[in-house]
Design a protein around this motif. Structure first.
Motif, PDB file in Angstrom:
ATOM      1  N   MET A   1       0.848  -1.196   0.000  1.00 42.03           N
ATOM      2  CA  MET A   1       0.000   0.000   0.000  1.00 42.03           C
ATOM      3  C   MET A   1       0.885   1.248   0.000  1.00 42.03           C
ATOM      4  N   ASP A 103      -5.090   7.194  -5.514  1.00 38.22           N
ATOM      5  CA  ASP A 103      -4.646   5.827  -5.239  1.00 38.22           C
ATOM      6  C   ASP A 103      -5.842   4.921  -4.956  1.00 38.22           C
ATOM      7  N   ARG A 107      -6.453   1.624  -6.866  1.00 41.28           N
ATOM      8  CA  ARG A 107      -6.003   0.419  -6.173  1.00 41.28           C
ATOM      9  C   ARG A 107      -6.988  -0.101  -5.136  1.00 41.28           C
ATOM     10  N   GLY A 110      -6.288   4.117  -0.387  1.00 45.33           N
ATOM     11  CA  GLY A 110      -5.153   5.028  -0.326  1.00 45.33           C
ATOM     12  C   GLY A 110      -5.196   5.740   1.007  1.00 45.33           C
ATOM     13  N   ALA A 296      -4.205  -1.188   4.975  1.00 43.87           N
ATOM     14  CA  ALA A 296      -3.224  -1.954   4.209  1.00 43.87           C
ATOM     15  C   ALA A 296      -3.645  -3.416   4.056  1.00 43.87           C
ATOM     16  N   VAL A 299      -6.208  -3.779   1.135  1.00 43.72           N
ATOM     17  CA  VAL A 299      -5.961  -3.263  -0.211  1.00 43.72           C
ATOM     18  C   VAL A 299      -6.335  -4.297  -1.263  1.00 43.72           C
TER      19      VAL A 299
END
Length: 308
Positions: A1, A103, A107, A110, A296, A299
């Motif tokens: 992350m 992000d 992803r 973020g 994290a 993610v």
């Protein structure tokens, strides 16, 4: 992350010792030491262009803030002494929130190791908040065509009055704020959904209220493109400015509830950290680090990019 940090930038606090400036560098070091974030995955944002501030905030107010032309009362309301370094740090911090949101869209999640400047209104700097990072990031994402429908889940102990002012009238944004009822700001600007909790509220009652509020927000505002999660550490039972009674375990459960609910709905999450005023800054760092660790871990399971 990947996460964003402006911890290398500081500003003179003067006598305003209550602001926990030290926590940002300590947190940066902690998330690496914990293994939540690789050292090479922490980026420092460039300064936000000034035009982006003026697109969200009143340009006359922004210009006075830029040159330090505040009245004595305005500086008291801000709670921090004005300096060029404060403005520079603020611009980098807001850029970090913008990058964290980008992000998240790319992803699934973020994070900015700071941000959540939710008291700043269109023409007012309040409560340690110079400009409103979430509102500015919302405007910049829309300008770039990256997202339109924005859900703000504000779990700082203090109501997000500035965010309510800036995004409340916006039909493509929804502001949820969960806060201590008898706490700053003492004059509320209504969010789309405010949940007022009595002083002393503990883990079970808080989590039940948050669970119901998330259900209500997603029912009233379905299919958001992005969640901004304002994850204040100040609902902790030992916080000097909090007045709620959550344990650290309760705050971890809070983070998991927000992140998992977003994932269930396929919505990416940009995490900002907002307040935390523990007498020992290590406690605030513990809480913020747990929030980053929770993000994290999720993610790979969080929603991927949404079509723009």
């Amino acid at each position: 992350m990947r996460v964003w940090s402006h911890s290398h930038l500081t500003f003179p606090l003067g006598a305003k010792r209550r602001y926990p400036l030290a926590k940002y560098q300590l947190l940066r070091e902690r998330v690496v030491a914990d293994g939540s974030v690789a050292a090479g995955a922490i980026d420092a944002p460039s300064a936000l262009p000034w035009a982006a501030v003026e697109r969200t905030h009143d340009p006359n107010f922004a210009a006075r803030m830029r040159r330090g032309a505040l009245t004595a009362r305005e500086e008291r309301v801000l709670g921090l002494p004005w300096s060029p370094a404060l403005i520079e740090r603020t611009l980098h911090g807001i850029a970090g929130t913008v990058h964290a949101a980008q992000d998240a869209l790319e992803r699934g999640a973020g994070a900015m190791l700071g941000g959540g400047t939710h008291h700043a209104g269109r023409s007012t700097a309040r409560g340690f908040c110079v400009f409103n990072d979430v509102a500015i990031a919302t405007a910049e994402l829309r300008r770039a065509g990256r997202a339109r429908r924005i859900l703000v889940v504000d779990c700082d102990v203090h109501q997000g009055d500035g965010t309510a002012e800036l995004l409340g009238p916006d039909p493509e944004a929804f502001t949820l704020s969960l806060q201590c009822a008898r706490n700053y700001p003492f004059t509320r600007i209504p969010s789309d959904l405010d949940v007022e909790l009595p002083a002393g509220t503990g883990d079970d009652a808080y989590l039940a209220a948050l669970d119901g509020a998330l259900d209500a927000a997603l029912a009233r505002f379905p299919d958001p493109d992005l969640v901004f999660y304002v994850a204040g550490a100040d609902p902790w039972e030992g916080d000097a400015l909090g007045r709620l009674a959550l344990t650290k375990a309760g705050l971890r459960a809070r983070d998991e509830l927000v992140l998992d609910r977003a994932a269930e709905h396929g919505v990416p999450v940009a995490v900002t950290l907002a307040g935390g005023y523990a007498p020992d800054v290590a406690d605030t760092v513990d809480i913020h680090a747990a929030t980053i660790a929770a993000a994290a871990r999720r993610v790979t399971a969080a929603a991927g990019p949404r079509p723009s």
